[in-house]
Design an enzyme around this catalytic site. Structure first.
Site, PDB file in Angstrom:
ATOM      1  NE  ARG A 122    -162.462 -12.737  48.712  1.00 31.99           N
ATOM      2  CZ  ARG A 122    -163.071 -13.678  49.433  1.00 31.99           C
ATOM      3  NH1 ARG A 122    -162.959 -14.945  49.102  1.00 31.99           N
ATOM      4  NH2 ARG A 122    -163.791 -13.347  50.480  1.00 31.99           N
ATOM      5  CE1 TYR A 123    -158.953 -14.085  43.370  1.00 29.60           C
ATOM      6  CE2 TYR A 123    -160.972 -15.295  43.836  1.00 29.60           C
ATOM      7  CZ  TYR A 123    -159.623 -15.095  44.046  1.00 29.60           C
ATOM      8  OH  TYR A 123    -158.941 -15.890  44.922  1.00 29.60           O
ATOM      9  NE  ARG A 126    -161.695 -16.031  39.359  1.00 31.84           N
ATOM     10  CZ  ARG A 126    -160.691 -15.194  39.114  1.00 31.84           C
ATOM     11  NH1 ARG A 126    -160.839 -14.200  38.269  1.00 31.84           N
ATOM     12  NH2 ARG A 126    -159.540 -15.337  39.745  1.00 31.84           N
ATOM     13  CB  CYS A 135    -174.122 -29.891  53.205  1.00 34.15           C
ATOM     14  SG  CYS A 135    -173.145 -28.478  52.651  1.00 34.15           S
ATOM     15  CB  CYS A 139    -167.242 -31.659  55.557  1.00 31.86           C
ATOM     16  SG  CYS A 139    -167.860 -32.468  54.064  1.00 31.86           S
ATOM     17  CB  CYS A 142    -167.465 -27.124  56.622  1.00 30.34           C
ATOM     18  SG  CYS A 142    -168.320 -25.995  55.501  1.00 30.34           S
ATOM     19  NE  ARG A 144    -168.782 -20.716  51.733  1.00 34.09           N
ATOM     20  CZ  ARG A 144    -168.770 -21.131  50.464  1.00 34.09           C
ATOM     21  NH1 ARG A 144    -169.493 -22.178  50.108  1.00 34.09           N
ATOM     22  NH2 ARG A 144    -168.058 -20.511  49.554  1.00 34.09           N
ATOM     23  CG  ASP A 303    -160.032 -21.761  54.436  1.00 35.50           C
ATOM     24  OD1 ASP A 303    -158.967 -21.387  53.919  1.00 35.50           O
ATOM     25  OD2 ASP A 303    -161.070 -21.991  53.774  1.00 35.50           O
ATOM     26  CG  ASP A 340    -159.418 -18.863  49.781  1.00 38.84           C
ATOM     27  OD1 ASP A 340    -159.185 -17.712  49.383  1.00 38.84           O
ATOM     28  OD2 ASP A 340    -160.418 -19.513  49.436  1.00 38.84           O
ATOM     29  CE  LYS A 347    -160.045 -20.546  45.306  1.00 37.64           C
ATOM     30  NZ  LYS A 347    -160.954 -19.364  45.223  1.00 37.64           N
TER      31      LYS A 347
END
Length: 438
Positions: A122-123, A126, A135, A139, A142, A144, A303, A340, A347
């Site tokens: 995206r950037y 990076r 995981c 959570c 999450c 995702r 999100d 985000d 972000k």
């Protein structure tokens, strides 16, 4: 260092009568005995749900599975579980089935920004490298959640090589973030291989690992793991504490090992309704983090993933929390509050407004107390005209830094090296009309 309290011992004995403290602190034992059914939760907690509650919970788990490590389970206050921040982050809630119109399966468009499987680029400089979908705990908030429960997916070396080769063939990438799932779910030798491959790429300067293991399964941070990671410096590690209650003796020991290993540690919290949406709770969390050599990095607005409506707060709540931190505690204890952006915009930092007004030679500011003050601009400053003769420039300049072709957005408009005068959205109607008349 043995950390094994009475609550944990009682839970361990309910799991198996011959469980010892050594078993409890074995991260693989923890994974093997994760709480993944309503029945097991009831057995270990002593809580009994009504038939109606069980029906709703079963329906929720059909879509978003349950998995809680015994360690994280032991942090729940079962006498007040309905208000407990650990319970709310880890146990199913039928409100997860409420899908709002604004909810998205992939709110950050990670899949759309994926040039090869496993990579999100995206950037400019990076990439995010997804090296596992697994995981230690699911959570409930999450981002995702679309991938939750894909427990059989650990990419093969051949699959990961696609991502490694992409990074190798993209010289602009200097920073690689390993994510998932949780990268530390991988065996030490497999993770060692990935890090070795990335370290062999000349233009990769920094590798980061995003993990929630110190929070939900601190026993994963073994001496062997730390010694392996130390071979791959510079390596930055970001973890994910959301509430002061998560900072236990065991989690402190985990971050101590990492800090003593020489890794810069950061923390990314998510702002969650009825969990940590309180200035006092957030300040306590930030103070406990820095006491344990973990620097607050980001505070995320929750999100727009499916089923997270009940966790979301207004952005104003985040600004209120930032007002309670900036100026009221050490600067290094203040995270950057970000949204985000949906659709992959990245972000976007949000902060209270401190500039009240601005003229050609003076700026009017306010401080954290509400004091209004001025900053006098210099009268003698003359803008430097850049003749673009970089070879003879008197300023120190690394010509390997960003070139014109790498410049984006506002940076591009501000640069003397670029002739652009505006940024035009692709679907701008006025410019469409212009093109039609050419």
């Amino acid at each position: 260092m043995t950390i094994y309290n009475k609550v944990q011992r009682d839970i361990a004995e309910k799991i198996s009568s011959d469980t010892t403290g050594k078993n409890w602190q074995d991260w693989k034992w923890q994974l093997k005995n994760s709480i993944n059914t309503i029945e097991k939760f009831e057995k270990l907690s002593g809580i009994k749900f009504s038939d109606e509650q069980r029906r709703k919970l079963d329906k929720t788990l059909d879509k978003f599975p349950l998995s809680i490590t015994p360690y994280y389970f032991s942090l729940i206050d079962f006498d007040n579980y309905e208000n407990d921040p650990v319970f709310k982050q880890s146990f199913a809630d039928n409100r997860e089935l409420v899908i709002a119109k604004s909810d998205l399966k992939d709110p950050l468009s990670e899949d759309k920004d994926s040039p090869v499987p496993g990579i999100t680029h995206r950037y400019p400089d990076r990439v995010l490298f997804h090296i596992s979908n697994i995981c230690s705990m699911y959570c409930r908030f999450c981002t995702r959640k679309r991938k939750v429960g894909d427990t059989d997916f650990i990419p093969s070396r051949a699959q990961l090589k696609l991502g490694i080769d992409y990074i190798k063939n993209t010289p602009g990438v200097r920073d690689v973030l390993l994510s998932g799932g949780d990268p530390l779910m991988l065996p030490d030798d497999y993770l060692d291989w990935i890090l070795t491959e990335l370290r062999s790429i000349d233009h990769v300067e920094v590798i980061r690992i995003g993990t929630r293991m110190p929070v939900v399964l601190p026993y994963r941070i073994t001496d062997d793991l730390v010694n392996m990671l130390k071979k791959h410096q510079p390596l930055w590690i970001n973890t994910h504490f959301n509430h002061p209650r998560e900072i236990s003796r065991s989690s402190k020991e985990a971050v101590r090992k990492l800090a003593d290993g020489g890794f810069p540690l950061g923390n990314q919290s998510v702002l969650l309704a009825d969990v940590n949406d309180c200035p006092k709770i957030m300040k306590s969390l930030m103070h406990k983090l820095v006491m344990n050599r973990v620097r607050p990095y980001y505070l995320y607005q929750c999100d727009l993933s499916e089923g997270l409506t009940h966790f979301r707060t207004p952005v104003g709540k985040g600004i209120e929390i930032m007002e309670s931190l900036i100026g009221h505690t050490s600067g290094f204890a203040v995270p950057t509050y970000v949204v985000d952006a949906p659709g992959g915009g990245g972000k976007i930092p949000l902060t209270p407004n401190y500039i009240i007004s601005w003229s050609t030679n003076k700026v009017i500011l306010r401080n954290y107390e509400g004091v209004i003050t001025t900053y006098k601009e210099p009268d003698t400053y003359e803008p430097k005209f850049c003749n673009r003769d970089c070879e003879n420039c008197t300023l120190e300049l690394d010509l390997n830094e960003a070139t014109e072709s790498q410049m984006l957005g506002i940076q591009k408009l501000l640069s003397d090296e670029n002739d652009s005068i505006s940024l035009i959205p692709n679907e701008n109607e006025r410019y469409k009309r212009r093109e039609e008349h050419i």
